[in-house]
Design an enzyme around this catalytic site. Structure first.
Site, short mmCIF file in Angstrom:
data_model
loop_
_atom_site.label_atom_id
_atom_site.label_comp_id
_atom_site.label_asym_id
_atom_site.label_seq_id
_atom_site.Cartn_x
_atom_site.Cartn_y
_atom_site.Cartn_z
N LYS A 75 44.88 31.40 26.58
CA LYS A 75 44.25 30.37 26.66
C LYS A 75 43.29 30.67 28.34
CE LYS A 75 47.15 30.75 30.49
NZ LYS A 75 47.06 31.26 31.65
N ASP B 255 53.23 27.46 30.63
CA ASP B 255 52.43 27.21 30.36
C ASP B 255 52.93 27.31 29.25
OD1 ASP B 255 50.43 27.78 31.97
OD2 ASP B 255 49.82 30.11 31.87
O1 C5P Z 1 56.27 28.58 34.91
P1 C5P Z 1 56.48 30.10 35.44
O2 C5P Z 1 58.05 30.93 34.10
O3 C5P Z 1 55.71 31.13 33.86
O4 C5P Z 1 55.98 30.90 36.35
C1 C5P Z 1 55.99 32.04 36.88
C2 C5P Z 1 55.40 32.57 38.27
O5 C5P Z 1 54.57 31.92 38.34
C3 C5P Z 1 56.81 31.04 39.19
O6 C5P Z 1 58.16 31.90 39.48
C4 C5P Z 1 56.59 31.14 40.38
O7 C5P Z 1 55.90 32.08 41.00
C5 C5P Z 1 54.60 31.01 39.90
N1 C5P Z 1 53.87 30.12 39.60
C6 C5P Z 1 53.56 28.85 40.83
N2 C5P Z 1 53.36 27.46 40.71
C7 C5P Z 1 53.67 26.87 39.13
C8 C5P Z 1 53.46 27.95 38.24
C9 C5P Z 1 53.99 29.54 38.03
O8 C5P Z 1 54.26 28.74 41.79
N3 C5P Z 1 52.99 25.82 38.83
#
Ligand code: C5P
Length: 311
Positions: free
Chosen positions: A18, A146
């Site tokens: 994406k 995502d």
């Molecule tokens: O959801 P995911 O595991 O992909 O997120 C990885 C990291 O990215 C989270 O631990 C956080 O630190 C950051 N993040 C965030 N806000 C979001 C998505 C991700 O701060 N909306």
């Protein structure tokens, strides 16, 4: 659940990478996440997952990018997806996953999320667990912000952590040229850099929005299928912190814009730079110019559909 005699020998699923054509980031919340408002576009660069029956859980990698440093243990998102589904469905055996990777690793294009989304779909079919789309999407949400979008694909608005999706209208195909970096970037680190910047300059800049929203002109450009309009509307709050951490990416953006890109943008948390071209000819010319400058570039189009089974 499928009886052993009727079980397929292998299931093949594919899910897209994406580009966040718009990403506004709200304040840091107590759970360590940020509220975001993003417009996702799924692109033709994707991941292929082949799932084979096995007694336990394992993964191996191939594809067009270097996968030698990828984790193959329980920390891998595809393994997490398979074990989560097995747990939810009460499935007692395992799976071997063969993942053909094309999306850059830690590149800001959701490659790991695509692996997880395709794995959910492939294992669901392999094991005959037959979960509903809603149930699979709910598992996707537990795996990462995502992952739901990699599952649904197309064009969508993401709010909350980026996982609350609503479809957006889009017309035609956009032509992208993607410049890969030879290093990865950590998403949490880029978010932290944004927070540090906001803390340092709290006197001089607007506070982080409490309810970030996608600008109307992005939605209009996507609806119209107009690359020039979209180029003017591209926006990413993570671009400044990514450039702060890796300043050499600024010259990549400049080089693309000097060579006919309508605009260049850091994809997600970087370091991949996504260039929007006016049309296919523009994309081909840009690809040649950037390749001549020794950059690793790949062309892609979007939007494309989300995770699906390949017969
Ligand atoms: O959801 P995911 O595991 O992909 O997120 C990885 C990291 O990215 C989270 O631990 C956080 O630190 C950051 N993040 C965030 N806000 C979001 C998505 C991700 O701060 N909306």
């Amino acid at each position: 659940m499928t009886s052993p005699a009727a079980a397929p020998k292998m299931v093949h699923a594919r899910a897209p990478g994406k580009i966040n054509v718009f990403l506004k980031v709200g304040a840091l919340l107590e759970d360590g996440y940020h509220d975001v408002a993003t417009a996702y576009q799924a692109v033709s660069l994707g991941e292929d997952v082949r799932a084979y029956p096995a007694d336990d859980f394992s993964v191996s990698f191939g594809g067009s990018i270097d996968t030698s440093n990828l984790a193959t243990d329980g920390s891998n998102l595809a393994i997490k997806a398979a074990t989560l589904l097995a747990h939810k469905a009460g499935y007692r055996a395992g799976v071997h996953l063969e993942i053909e990777k094309h999306v850059p690793i830690a590149g800001g294009m959701g490659g790991g999320s695509a692996d997880a989304a395709a794995t959910l779909l492939a294992c669901d079919a392999l094991w005959g667990t037959d979960l509903s789309r809603e149930e699979l999407l709910e598992l996707a949400t537990q795996l990462g912000s995502d992952v739901p979008f990699a599952f649904t694909g197309g064009t969508a608005i993401g709010t909350g952590r980026g996982d609350q999706l609503s479809p957006a209208l889009a017309k035609g195909q956009f032509q992208w040229v993607l410049a890969f970096a030879d290093f990865g970037m950590s998403t949490p680190e880029v978010y932290r850099e944004l927070d540090r910047h906001r803390d340092r300059h709290s006197q001089d800049i607007f506070p982080a929005p409490t309810q970030p929203q996608v600008d109307a002109n992005v939605l209009q450009a996507l609806r119209a299928g107009d690359p020039r309009m979209l180029a003017d509307a591209l926006y990413n709050d993570l671009q400044a912190p990514a450039l702060h951490l890796e300043p050499q990416l600024a010259s990549v953006i400049e080089l693309g814009e000097e060579n006919g890109a309508l605009a260049g943008l850091i994809s997600g948390s970087g370091p991949t730079v996504a260039f929007l071209a006016a049309d296919l000819d523009g994309a081909l010319e840009l690809q040649i110019a950037l390749s001549a400058a020794q950059l690793t570039v790949v062309r892609a189009t979007g939007p494309v559909h989300g995770a699906r089974l390949i017969s």
